[in-house]
Enzyme design. Structure first.
Site, PDB file in Angstrom:
ATOM      1  N   TRP A   1     -45.192  -9.887 -29.648  1.00 44.88           N
ATOM      2  CA  TRP A   1     -44.065 -10.107 -30.570  1.00 44.88           C
ATOM      3  C   TRP A   1     -43.502  -8.757 -31.012  1.00 44.88           C
ATOM      4  O   TRP A   1     -42.294  -8.542 -31.035  1.00 44.88           O
ATOM      5  CB  TRP A   1     -44.562 -10.914 -31.771  1.00 44.88           C
ATOM      6  CG  TRP A   1     -43.523 -11.273 -32.779  1.00 44.88           C
ATOM      7  CD1 TRP A   1     -42.794 -12.430 -32.837  1.00 44.88           C
ATOM      8  CD2 TRP A   1     -43.102 -10.478 -33.917  1.00 44.88           C
ATOM      9  NE1 TRP A   1     -41.943 -12.403 -33.922  1.00 44.88           N
ATOM     10  CE2 TRP A   1     -42.108 -11.231 -34.595  1.00 44.88           C
ATOM     11  CE3 TRP A   1     -43.464  -9.229 -34.419  1.00 44.88           C
ATOM     12  CZ2 TRP A   1     -41.483 -10.763 -35.763  1.00 44.88           C
ATOM     13  CZ3 TRP A   1     -42.835  -8.761 -35.567  1.00 44.88           C
ATOM     14  CH2 TRP A   1     -41.858  -9.517 -36.232  1.00 44.88           C
TER      15      TRP A   1
ATOM     16  N   LEU B   1     -57.959 -28.746 -49.132  1.00 48.90           N
ATOM     17  CA  LEU B   1     -57.895 -28.242 -47.753  1.00 48.90           C
ATOM     18  C   LEU B   1     -59.048 -27.272 -47.573  1.00 48.90           C
ATOM     19  O   LEU B   1     -59.232 -26.356 -48.379  1.00 48.90           O
ATOM     20  CB  LEU B   1     -56.562 -27.514 -47.515  1.00 48.90           C
ATOM     21  CG  LEU B   1     -56.471 -26.675 -46.241  1.00 48.90           C
ATOM     22  CD1 LEU B   1     -56.640 -27.536 -44.997  1.00 48.90           C
ATOM     23  CD2 LEU B   1     -55.130 -25.930 -46.172  1.00 48.90           C
TER      24      LEU B   1
ATOM     25  N   ARG C   1     -61.039  -2.949 -29.487  1.00 47.56           N
ATOM     26  CA  ARG C   1     -59.653  -2.454 -29.472  1.00 47.56           C
ATOM     27  C   ARG C   1     -59.614  -1.045 -30.085  1.00 47.56           C
ATOM     28  O   ARG C   1     -60.581  -0.621 -30.721  1.00 47.56           O
ATOM     29  CB  ARG C   1     -58.767  -3.399 -30.289  1.00 47.56           C
ATOM     30  CG  ARG C   1     -58.598  -4.744 -29.607  1.00 47.56           C
ATOM     31  CD  ARG C   1     -57.539  -5.560 -30.277  1.00 47.56           C
ATOM     32  NE  ARG C   1     -57.356  -6.806 -29.558  1.00 47.56           N
ATOM     33  CZ  ARG C   1     -56.341  -7.633 -29.744  1.00 47.56           C
ATOM     34  NH1 ARG C   1     -55.404  -7.335 -30.624  1.00 47.56           N
ATOM     35  NH2 ARG C   1     -56.233  -8.754 -29.047  1.00 47.56           N
TER      36      ARG C   1
ATOM     37  N   SER D   1     -65.248 -11.273 -31.813  1.00 50.90           N
ATOM     38  CA  SER D   1     -66.324 -10.299 -31.587  1.00 50.90           C
ATOM     39  C   SER D   1     -65.858  -9.231 -30.599  1.00 50.90           C
ATOM     40  O   SER D   1     -66.226  -8.061 -30.710  1.00 50.90           O
ATOM     41  CB  SER D   1     -67.546 -10.989 -30.965  1.00 50.90           C
ATOM     42  OG  SER D   1     -67.957 -12.058 -31.752  1.00 50.90           O
TER      43      SER D   1
ATOM     44  N   ASP E   1     -52.476 -16.129 -31.338  1.00 50.99           N
ATOM     45  CA  ASP E   1     -52.356 -15.054 -30.346  1.00 50.99           C
ATOM     46  C   ASP E   1     -50.888 -14.669 -30.141  1.00 50.99           C
ATOM     47  O   ASP E   1     -49.987 -15.494 -30.301  1.00 50.99           O
ATOM     48  CB  ASP E   1     -52.974 -15.527 -29.022  1.00 50.99           C
ATOM     49  CG  ASP E   1     -53.274 -14.370 -28.083  1.00 50.99           C
ATOM     50  OD1 ASP E   1     -53.234 -13.199 -28.521  1.00 50.99           O
ATOM     51  OD2 ASP E   1     -53.563 -14.632 -26.900  1.00 50.99           O
TER      52      ASP E   1
ATOM     53  N   HIS F   1     -49.046  -7.731 -36.287  1.00 49.71           N
ATOM     54  CA  HIS F   1     -50.128  -8.319 -37.092  1.00 49.71           C
ATOM     55  C   HIS F   1     -49.628  -8.654 -38.494  1.00 49.71           C
ATOM     56  O   HIS F   1     -49.996  -9.675 -39.069  1.00 49.71           O
ATOM     57  CB  HIS F   1     -51.322  -7.368 -37.151  1.00 49.71           C
ATOM     58  CG  HIS F   1     -51.963  -7.144 -35.804  1.00 49.71           C
ATOM     59  ND1 HIS F   1     -52.226  -8.181 -34.937  1.00 49.71           N
ATOM     60  CD2 HIS F   1     -52.372  -6.005 -35.164  1.00 49.71           C
ATOM     61  CE1 HIS F   1     -52.777  -7.695 -33.816  1.00 49.71           C
ATOM     62  NE2 HIS F   1     -52.870  -6.379 -33.932  1.00 49.71           N
TER      63      HIS F   1
ATOM     64  N   GLY G   1     -49.159  -8.787 -30.709  1.00 46.83           N
ATOM     65  CA  GLY G   1     -48.818  -7.526 -30.037  1.00 46.83           C
ATOM     66  C   GLY G   1     -47.541  -7.677 -29.223  1.00 46.83           C
ATOM     67  O   GLY G   1     -46.645  -6.823 -29.257  1.00 46.83           O
TER      68      GLY G   1
HETATM   69  C1  IPE Z   1     -58.236 -14.240 -29.115  1.00 47.37           C
HETATM   70  O1  IPE Z   1     -57.141 -13.453 -28.751  1.00 47.37           O
HETATM   71  C2  IPE Z   1     -58.743 -13.798 -30.456  1.00 47.37           C
HETATM   72  C3  IPE Z   1     -57.860 -14.039 -31.585  1.00 47.37           C
HETATM   73  C4  IPE Z   1     -56.718 -14.662 -31.560  1.00 47.37           C
HETATM   74  C5  IPE Z   1     -58.342 -13.566 -32.843  1.00 47.37           C
HETATM   75  P1  IPE Z   1     -57.275 -12.207 -27.765  1.00 47.37           P
HETATM   76  O2  IPE Z   1     -55.910 -11.672 -27.607  1.00 47.37           O
HETATM   77  O3  IPE Z   1     -58.314 -11.295 -28.274  1.00 47.37           O
HETATM   78  O4  IPE Z   1     -57.815 -12.902 -26.452  1.00 47.37           O
HETATM   79  P2  IPE Z   1     -57.722 -12.435 -24.917  1.00 47.37           P
HETATM   80  O5  IPE Z   1     -58.211 -11.028 -24.862  1.00 47.37           O
HETATM   81  O6  IPE Z   1     -56.286 -12.532 -24.517  1.00 47.37           O
HETATM   82  O7  IPE Z   1     -58.578 -13.414 -24.182  1.00 47.37           O
HETATM   83  C1  IPE Z   2     -53.596 -11.917 -31.879  1.00 46.91           C
HETATM   84  O1  IPE Z   2     -52.577 -11.163 -31.321  1.00 46.91           O
HETATM   85  C2  IPE Z   2     -54.289 -11.215 -33.029  1.00 46.91           C
HETATM   86  C3  IPE Z   2     -55.631 -10.724 -32.708  1.00 46.91           C
HETATM   87  C4  IPE Z   2     -56.284 -10.956 -31.603  1.00 46.91           C
HETATM   88  C5  IPE Z   2     -56.285  -9.929 -33.702  1.00 46.91           C
HETATM   89  P1  IPE Z   2     -52.862 -10.032 -30.237  1.00 46.91           P
HETATM   90  O2  IPE Z   2     -53.095  -8.753 -30.949  1.00 46.91           O
HETATM   91  O3  IPE Z   2     -53.943 -10.449 -29.317  1.00 46.91           O
HETATM   92  O4  IPE Z   2     -51.471 -10.006 -29.502  1.00 46.91           O
HETATM   93  P2  IPE Z   2     -51.203  -9.874 -27.953  1.00 46.91           P
HETATM   94  O5  IPE Z   2     -52.042 -10.918 -27.261  1.00 46.91           O
HETATM   95  O6  IPE Z   2     -51.578  -8.490 -27.557  1.00 46.91           O
HETATM   96  O7  IPE Z   2     -49.744 -10.140 -27.805  1.00 46.91           O
HETATM   97 MG    MG Z   3     -53.960 -11.484 -27.579  1.00 42.56          MG
END
Ligand code: IPE
Ligand code: IPE
Ligand code: MG
Length: 248
Positions: A27, A134, A74, A69, A22, A39, A25
């Site tokens: 970053w 692995l 988004r 899911s 996580d 990403h 975005g």
């Molecule tokens: C969880 O992250 C899903 C993944 C890392 C793929 P999210 O960014 O979607 O989770 P929430 O919305 O902060 O709970």
């Molecule tokens: C995790 O990073 C990747 C996915 C959930 C696909 P985010 O896209 O959730 O990044 P933040 O949480 O908005 O920083």
């Molecule tokens: Mg996130």
């Protein structure tokens, strides 16, 4: 010279580490870049992690949460970008996975992903099926509640067809019908970016996992940070509901 691995006891490594990747975005935002750049940097961090685990530390199972899911809701441009990125990632890493003895498995609802990505997944899974150094699982279009509902449907169907008695529906019966069947439960779940929640990830399987939350944003996650989380894990006492050894 002290090496990274001197910080951990290599005789007592977690068998399975699951990671909620996580913070991509945030970053990007911190650098004035679009979320997609985050990403892209996140994919490089995943590559770095897989290389390190594949070559340097004996952890036989890694699961990476790549797309949930709920992430389908988004903005469409971000979703398409992620689907293409995942397809590119799998396509470009396949030869390396084969070479390094990495087996790829995917859990999640592949019925929802674009055909091109599904095809990349299917061919990579087939090409790496015999590998066992692995076992890498990517959770893609994955949600634990959806996975449990699908298992409940399977059980109901088998019962309705007379192949399963209600009394046979025990923990084993449920675990065997989850997509992770055959994979040991995670010993350690790591989540980056400072969020301290599971966000619908491996809810059944992580029942007794140790949790490690780190503030590092996923694109900045390094082997050193992984080793730090493993050291935290090794300092914990896993009790599984029992009493501390030597307690009276
Ligand atoms: C969880 O992250 C899903 C993944 C890392 C793929 P999210 O960014 O979607 O989770 P929430 O919305 O902060 O709970
Ligand atoms: C995790 O990073 C990747 C996915 C959930 C696909 P985010 O896209 O959730 O990044 P933040 O949480 O908005 O920083
Ligand atoms: Mg996130």
């Amino acid at each position: 010279m002290k090496t990274l691995l001197d910080q951990v006891n290599e005789g007592d490594l977690p068998r399975h580490i699951a990671i909620i990747m996580d913070g991509n975005g945030r970053w990007a935002k911190a650098r004035g870049l679009p979320r997609t750049a985050g990403h892209q940097a996140g994919a490089l961090a995943a590559e770095r992690l897989i290389r390190f685990v594949g070559a340097r530390i004996s952890i036989p199972y890694i699961t990476l949460f790549a797309f949930s899911s709920e992430n389908w809701d988004r903005p469409q441009t971000e979703v398409s970008y992620l689907m293409n990125l995942l397809a590119d990632f799998i396509r470009s890493k396949l030869a390396e996975f084969v070479e390094a003895g990495i087996q790829l498995r995917v859990i999640g609802d592949l019925g929802r992903v674009p055909d091109t990505l599904r095809q990349e997944v299917e061919s990579a899974v087939a090409a790496t099926a015999a590998n066992d150094r692995l076992r890498l699982t990517i959770a893609l279009s994955y949600g634990a509640r959806q996975e449990l509902a699908a298992a409940a449907q399977r059980i109901a169907r088998e019962a309705a067809e007379g192949r399963l008695e209600p009394g046979q529906v025990d923990e084993r019966a449920i675990a065997d019908r989850l997509e992770t069947s055959g994979i040991p439960d995670p010993d350690l779940v790591i989540r980056t970016s400072g969020e301290e929640r599971l966000s619908n990830f491996l809810l059944w399987q992580a029942a007794y996992a140790e949790l490690c939350f780190t503030d590092v944003l996923w694109p900045d996650f390094t082997p050193a940070e992984l080793v730090r989380c493993v050291a935290i894990y090794q300092a914990r006492q896993r009790r599984f509901g029992l009493v501390e050894e030597g307690a009276r």
